[in-house]
Design a protein around this motif. Structure first.
Motif, mmCIF file in Angstrom:
data_model
loop_
_atom_site.group_PDB
_atom_site.id
_atom_site.type_symbol
_atom_site.label_atom_id
_atom_site.label_comp_id
_atom_site.label_asym_id
_atom_site.label_seq_id
_atom_site.Cartn_x
_atom_site.Cartn_y
_atom_site.Cartn_z
ATOM 1 N N SER A 28 -2.772 13.390 -3.700
ATOM 2 C CA SER A 28 -2.768 13.252 -2.243
ATOM 3 C C SER A 28 -4.068 12.643 -1.713
ATOM 4 O O SER A 28 -4.081 12.002 -0.670
ATOM 5 N N ALA A 29 -5.163 12.852 -2.445
ATOM 6 C CA ALA A 29 -6.456 12.338 -1.991
ATOM 7 C C ALA A 29 -6.632 10.850 -2.284
ATOM 8 O O ALA A 29 -7.581 10.231 -1.800
ATOM 9 N N LEU A 30 -5.715 10.271 -3.040
ATOM 10 C CA LEU A 30 -5.842 8.864 -3.428
ATOM 11 C C LEU A 30 -5.229 7.967 -2.366
ATOM 12 O O LEU A 30 -4.044 8.063 -2.061
ATOM 13 N N LYS A 31 -6.041 7.113 -1.782
ATOM 14 C CA LYS A 31 -5.579 6.194 -0.752
ATOM 15 C C LYS A 31 -5.710 4.757 -1.248
ATOM 16 O O LYS A 31 -6.747 4.374 -1.776
ATOM 17 N N PHE A 32 -4.646 3.988 -1.067
ATOM 18 C CA PHE A 32 -4.639 2.600 -1.536
ATOM 19 C C PHE A 32 -5.381 1.719 -0.538
ATOM 20 O O PHE A 32 -5.120 1.751 0.661
ATOM 21 N N ALA A 33 -6.319 0.918 -1.028
ATOM 22 C CA ALA A 33 -7.088 0.008 -0.175
ATOM 23 C C ALA A 33 -7.209 -1.337 -0.881
ATOM 24 O O ALA A 33 -7.887 -1.441 -1.905
ATOM 25 N N ALA A 67 0.826 -1.216 0.000
ATOM 26 C CA ALA A 67 0.000 0.000 0.000
ATOM 27 C C ALA A 67 0.851 1.253 0.000
ATOM 28 O O ALA A 67 0.486 2.275 -0.588
ATOM 29 N N GLU A 68 2.009 1.176 0.642
ATOM 30 C CA GLU A 68 2.886 2.343 0.734
ATOM 31 C C GLU A 68 3.674 2.575 -0.545
ATOM 32 O O GLU A 68 3.936 3.715 -0.931
#
Length: 213
Positions: A129-134, A117-118
């Motif tokens: 910046s608003a994109l988060k890996f899930a 994820a990192e």
């Protein structure tokens, strides 16, 4: 009741075989299919994550304490090695032992996916910046919280589905993304800056009922 014996009529198969009176070994390739599939999926994840370790040179920036604890994939690799025991992936172990194998794999998965994820977004250019890996750990059961949050209309939301090909050759396959609503849904390819490019990609909606999930 008779059992086939290894001989000229069956030269390539020694199962089932008798261990002692009324005790026969069989089912090595069919017992505990869920555990076998879990091992298969975790093996794929481990190799993909190891490629990512090299591609992002993640190990070069690790401090001494983390290096002493092993690479990001170390715990998953140990769990996979453990379940290769002849009473592990074969499915001949008792239930509480199978549960422990699954627990060890799950812990290895958590550590590996934290690393993925990192670092996986780094392979695709500049990450908003608003994109988060899930990760979608239950995609095999058509469950993915991130993609199922998609909504059309006034509450339009964009979800980026990232697929990583760990093979050395190009692959073209159909991919599945669980969604809760289909109204106004558009599938697009993204460029290196995560912006839509080209025409919408043709897609098909396959309804599922509770029994299928």
């Amino acid at each position: 009741l008779t059992w086939p014996c290894l001989g000229s009529d069956k030269p390539n198969d020694l199962f089932p075989y008798e261990h002692r009176g009324n005790s026969y070994w069989t089912g090595y390739f069919t017992s505990r299919p869920a555990l076998k599939f879990y091992v298969y999926e975790m093996q794929r994840l481990m190799y993909s994550a190891r490629i990512l370790e090299v591609a992002t040179r993640a190990t070069m920036s690790w401090n001494v304490q983390k290096l002493n604890a092993g690479l990001p994939t170390a715990r998953l690799a140990l769990a996979l090695g453990l379940v290769q025991h002849h009473d592990g992936v074969t499915g001949t172990e008792k239930q509480h032992v199978a549960d422990d194998y699954a627990r060890q794999l799950a812990k290895g998965y958590d550590g590996t996916m934290a690393f993925v994820a990192e670092h996986v977004p780094q392979l695709h250019g500049t990450v908003p910046s608003a994109l988060k890996f899930a990760p979608c750990a239950f995609a095999n059961a058509s469950i993915c919280t991130a993609s199922e949050s998609l909504r059309g209309g006034a509450d339009t939301k964009r979800v980026v589905a990232l697929y990583f090909n760990a093979d050395t050759t190009e692959r073209k396959e159909y991919v599945r993304v669980p969604v809760a609503e289909t109204a106004g849904l558009v599938v697009r390819e993204l460029d290196a800056n995560y912006q839509p490019k080209g025409d919408p990609i043709e897609s098909q909606v396959v309804p599922l009922n509770d029994a299928q999930r």
